[in-house]
Design a protein around this motif. Structure first.
Motif, PDB file in Angstrom:
ATOM      1  N   LEU A  35      87.830  50.568  40.144  1.00 25.47           N
ATOM      2  CA  LEU A  35      86.748  50.674  40.986  1.00 25.47           C
ATOM      3  C   LEU A  35      86.769  49.910  41.883  1.00 25.47           C
ATOM      4  CD1 LEU A  35      84.457  52.880  42.044  1.00 25.47           C
ATOM      5  CD2 LEU A  35      82.736  51.071  39.952  1.00 25.47           C
ATOM      6  N   LYS A  36      86.770  48.520  40.794  1.00 25.76           N
ATOM      7  CA  LYS A  36      86.524  47.283  42.607  1.00 25.76           C
ATOM      8  C   LYS A  36      87.670  47.288  42.959  1.00 25.76           C
ATOM      9  CE  LYS A  36      85.179  42.187  41.065  1.00 25.76           C
ATOM     10  NZ  LYS A  36      86.823  41.321  41.455  1.00 25.76           N
ATOM     11  N   CYS A  37      89.174  47.660  42.541  1.00 28.39           N
ATOM     12  CA  CYS A  37      89.840  46.839  43.398  1.00 28.39           C
ATOM     13  C   CYS A  37      90.273  48.353  45.142  1.00 28.39           C
ATOM     14  CB  CYS A  37      91.418  47.202  42.683  1.00 28.39           C
ATOM     15  SG  CYS A  37      92.040  48.974  42.127  1.00 28.39           S
ATOM     16  N   LEU A  38      89.430  49.294  44.423  1.00 25.01           N
ATOM     17  CA  LEU A  38      89.744  50.781  45.290  1.00 25.01           C
ATOM     18  C   LEU A  38      88.283  50.353  46.734  1.00 25.01           C
ATOM     19  CD1 LEU A  38      89.852  53.178  46.471  1.00 25.01           C
ATOM     20  CD2 LEU A  38      88.190  54.002  44.823  1.00 25.01           C
ATOM     21  N   GLN A  39      86.853  49.292  45.679  1.00 24.12           N
ATOM     22  CA  GLN A  39      85.723  48.718  46.662  1.00 24.12           C
ATOM     23  C   GLN A  39      86.170  47.883  47.619  1.00 24.12           C
ATOM     24  OE1 GLN A  39      83.014  48.714  43.502  1.00 24.12           O
ATOM     25  NE2 GLN A  39      82.154  50.158  44.237  1.00 24.12           N
ATOM     26  N   GLU A  40      87.085  46.411  47.066  1.00 22.57           N
ATOM     27  CA  GLU A  40      87.610  45.396  47.695  1.00 22.57           C
ATOM     28  C   GLU A  40      88.658  45.712  48.051  1.00 22.57           C
ATOM     29  OE1 GLU A  40      86.361  42.894  45.280  1.00 22.57           O
ATOM     30  OE2 GLU A  40      84.549  43.142  44.760  1.00 22.57           O
ATOM     31  N   ILE A 121      79.941  56.755  47.116  1.00 24.23           N
ATOM     32  CA  ILE A 121      78.825  56.709  46.974  1.00 24.23           C
ATOM     33  C   ILE A 121      78.936  57.334  45.438  1.00 24.23           C
ATOM     34  CG2 ILE A 121      77.170  57.405  47.590  1.00 24.23           C
ATOM     35  CD1 ILE A 121      77.302  57.393  49.818  1.00 24.23           C
ATOM     36  N   ASP A 122      79.181  58.741  45.491  1.00 22.21           N
ATOM     37  CA  ASP A 122      79.660  59.155  43.847  1.00 22.21           C
ATOM     38  C   ASP A 122      80.950  58.708  43.343  1.00 22.21           C
ATOM     39  OD1 ASP A 122      77.749  61.044  45.082  1.00 22.21           O
ATOM     40  OD2 ASP A 122      79.231  62.321  45.481  1.00 22.21           O
ATOM     41  N   ILE A 123      82.184  58.216  43.366  1.00 17.00           N
ATOM     42  CA  ILE A 123      83.378  57.379  42.844  1.00 17.00           C
ATOM     43  C   ILE A 123      82.751  56.225  42.436  1.00 17.00           C
ATOM     44  CG2 ILE A 123      85.206  56.134  42.942  1.00 17.00           C
ATOM     45  CD1 ILE A 123      87.119  58.543  45.132  1.00 17.00           C
ATOM     46  N   PRO A 124      81.761  55.699  42.767  1.00 14.70           N
ATOM     47  CA  PRO A 124      81.631  54.770  41.437  1.00 14.70           C
ATOM     48  C   PRO A 124      80.415  55.473  40.799  1.00 14.70           C
ATOM     49  CG  PRO A 124      80.684  53.758  43.973  1.00 14.70           C
ATOM     50  CD  PRO A 124      81.583  55.315  43.992  1.00 14.70           C
ATOM     51  N   MET A 126      80.787  58.028  39.164  1.00 18.07           N
ATOM     52  CA  MET A 126      81.744  58.978  37.837  1.00 18.07           C
ATOM     53  C   MET A 126      82.031  57.522  37.317  1.00 18.07           C
ATOM     54  SD  MET A 126      83.941  61.650  40.594  1.00 18.07           S
ATOM     55  CE  MET A 126      84.979  62.711  39.319  1.00 18.07           C
ATOM     56  N   THR A 127      82.793  56.498  37.707  1.00 20.83           N
ATOM     57  CA  THR A 127      83.329  56.063  37.228  1.00 20.83           C
ATOM     58  C   THR A 127      82.325  54.825  35.983  1.00 20.83           C
ATOM     59  OG1 THR A 127      84.621  54.961  39.010  1.00 20.83           O
ATOM     60  CG2 THR A 127      83.775  53.119  37.562  1.00 20.83           C
ATOM     61  N   ALA A 128      80.923  55.292  36.853  1.00 22.20           N
ATOM     62  CA  ALA A 128      79.795  54.060  35.425  1.00 22.20           C
ATOM     63  C   ALA A 128      79.258  55.297  34.651  1.00 22.20           C
ATOM     64  CB  ALA A 128      78.262  54.317  36.221  1.00 22.20           C
ATOM     65  N   LEU A 129      79.917  56.443  35.246  1.00 24.87           N
ATOM     66  CA  LEU A 129      79.340  57.775  34.101  1.00 24.87           C
ATOM     67  C   LEU A 129      80.701  57.375  32.627  1.00 24.87           C
ATOM     68  CD1 LEU A 129      77.275  60.113  33.391  1.00 24.87           C
ATOM     69  CD2 LEU A 129      78.293  61.512  34.655  1.00 24.87           C
ATOM     70  N   TYR A 163      82.672  65.574  40.670  1.00 27.07           N
ATOM     71  CA  TYR A 163      83.712  65.898  41.366  1.00 27.07           C
ATOM     72  C   TYR A 163      83.696  66.672  42.302  1.00 27.07           C
ATOM     73  CZ  TYR A 163      88.628  67.270  41.445  1.00 27.07           C
ATOM     74  OH  TYR A 163      89.899  67.098  41.944  1.00 27.07           O
ATOM     75  N   ARG A 164      82.885  68.250  41.909  1.00 24.00           N
ATOM     76  CA  ARG A 164      82.906  69.236  42.715  1.00 24.00           C
ATOM     77  C   ARG A 164      82.262  69.259  43.600  1.00 24.00           C
ATOM     78  NH1 ARG A 164      85.678  73.776  42.495  1.00 24.00           N
ATOM     79  NH2 ARG A 164      85.487  74.334  44.667  1.00 24.00           N
ATOM     80  N   ALA A 165      81.143  68.215  43.683  1.00 22.79           N
ATOM     81  CA  ALA A 165      80.584  67.521  45.373  1.00 22.79           C
ATOM     82  C   ALA A 165      81.515  67.166  46.093  1.00 22.79           C
ATOM     83  CB  ALA A 165      79.332  66.689  44.687  1.00 22.79           C
TER      84      ALA A 165
END
Lengths: 221, 255
Positions: A35-40, A121-124, A126-129, A163-165
């Motif tokens: 996630l971090k490499c995607l965000q940054e 927004i939703d990808i982080p 999903m990652t946290a969950l 994921y659906r959203a």
């Protein structure tokens, strides 16, 4: 459980358990870094996630060898046998989760320097969950806690909903902006990897339930 | 698992040695052409139970049995039951091979001769050959049927004892620790033999070797301090036992 009669077995199984937790920590870290490499948009970090996956694969085979040796030399039965078999299945799922984290990192490399299509927004979420579920499922496995495992499996519905959203939103964008299709697809790949990670966690929860109750059930079809 | 017919029905069985209650309230069904394994720690009553199935406990002074042991519906403890015929129908193989100090041939021929089951020499020879073949010993001894049985290896002696039981055409074979004096290879040969024999016979085996029970039996019962703790399909008992004492025993944490 033990009253000292199976000291060797108990010690060796405890070692297997520790190694499974270690594998879980490595993959949890990989998911966090993906996630971090995607965000940054950090390609170097992405490459590191991909390279580190090799250690996950090695540890997984090492644990499998320990399990095989335990079966061959100690002939576990009943809940002991179920625990070893559960561990062997669980490490396969954890290892595949590592592959999905690496999959996200590979996507980051493919994305290059192109700006993100939209803010994440939703990808982080999903990652946290997914990380929370991974930790809880492994705790349920260690504690032989079927009730907790069932709760973990239930949370996969939330990952699926996210994921659906994401899917609907990205398809909507693609249908209006043909030049955004490539960037939207990259994000979709990332979300899909996270959705698969959620399914793998559900498998771990299923194994934790099997180990503690002997019931083999699919929780989330 | 398909359900075979029931051979033995045991209900509310209590067994006493004097004032000592060795078996308490045992009820179970033994199905025909299956291998039923009885496991449990020493002194748990499993051998006493086995011996209740062909009245081998009868000669023990002060021994007393209550409850029912029905073989094909008949109470084997009824006063009119012919014990010799019962033991022909329900044969026994013991822990230590115990051939007579005679030839291989005479060992197998002993039962049919004593029981008058023979119609001439050719008939007896046929019985001996058939029994030795069924016990998978024929190929090893065919060339030397007149040789002394004590010259055979222990594993061969045990298969000879099984052939001796088979010669009198039993329905049921009881085995009390049949492999405990044998090496691993001889043990596996007996286990293979048991699987072949169950095509025709009902087998009940007492064993201390839980892996043996797991390998060879269709159903397993765990005895503990004279009680039957759990009885069920072997594949379930060794993967998903219901009783915590079964779990503790088969995982090696009790007994």
């Amino acid at each position: 459980m033990s009253d000292g009669l199976r000291v060797t077995y108990d010690r060796e199984y405890a070692h297997v358990q520790d190694q499974v937790l270690k594998l879980g920590e490595l993959v949890d870290q990989a998911i966090a870094l993906s996630l971090k490499c995607l965000q940054e948009r950090d390609q170097e970090l992405a490459q590191q996630v991909i390279d580190d996956d090799e250690a996950v694969n090695e540890l997984r085979f090492h644990i499998e060898e320990e399990c095989l040796a335990l079966i061959a030399t100690q002939q576990p039965t009943a809940s002991d046998l179920r625990a070893v078999i559960a561990a062997m299945n669980i490490i396969t799922d954890i290892e595949r989760m590592g592959d999905h984290a690496a999959g996200i990192a590979k996507t980051v490399i493919k994305m290059g320097d192109e700006p993100l299509l939209k803010p994440l927004i939703d990808i982080p979420k999903m990652t946290a969950l997914a990380r929370k579920m991974l930790k809880a499922s492994l705790k349920a496995f260690i504690d032989r806690d079927a009730a907790s495992a069932r709760r973990v499996a239930k949370q996969d519905d939330e990952i699926d909903a996210l994921y659906r959203a994401i899917f609907d939103e990205l398809v909507e964008i693609m249908s209006h902006k043909p030049d955004a299709v490539e960037r939207a697809t990259y994000l979709l790949w990332c979300a899909h990897n996270l959705e698969r990670i959620g399914d793998r966690v559900t498998n771990i929860a299923e194994r934790a339930i099997f180990m503690s109750t002997g019931d083999m059930k699919e929780l989330n079809v | 698992m398909t359900e075979n017919n029931v051979k033995f029905v045991v209900r509310d069985l209590d067994f006493y040695y004097g004032h000592f209650k060795a078996l308490s309230d045992i009820s179970l069904d033994i199905r025909e052409r299956e291998i039923t394994a009885l496991i449990g720690p020493s002194g748990c009553g499993k051998s006493t139970f086995l011996r209740c199935l062909n009245r081998m406990n009868d000669p023990i002074p002060d021994a007393r049995l209550e409850g029912q042991v029905l073989l094909e519906g008949e109470d084997i403890n009824h006063p009119e039951v012919d014990v010799v015929d019962l033991r022909r129908r329900v044969g026994m193989v013991f822990q230590k091979p115990n051939p007579f100090p005679q030839s291989v041939y005479d060992n197998v021929a002993f039962g049919p001769r004593v029981l008058g089951m023979v119609d001439g020499k050719a008939d007896l020879e046929a019985i001996v050959e058939r029994s030795l073949k069924r016990a998978v010993l024929w190929d090893e001894v065919a060339g030397n049927l007149r040789g002394n049985a004590l010259g055979l290896s222990l594993g061969e002696q045990q298969r000879l004892c099984i052939a001796r039981v088979l010669a009198v055409e039993p329905d049921v074979i009881l085995m009390d620790e049949p492999c405990s004096a044998l090496d691993p290879v001889a043990t596996l040969r007996i286990e293979d033999l048991m699987r072949q024999l169950k095509e025709h016979y009902t087998i009940v085996i007492v064993t201390h070797n839980m892996q043996q029970a797991a390998r060879v039996s269709d159903r397993t019962g765990l005895f503990w301090l004279g009680e039957l703790i759990e009885f069920g399909e072997t594949s379930r008992i060794f993967t998903r036992p219901k009783e915590s004492r079964t779990e503790d025993y088969i995982t090696g944490r009790m007994g």
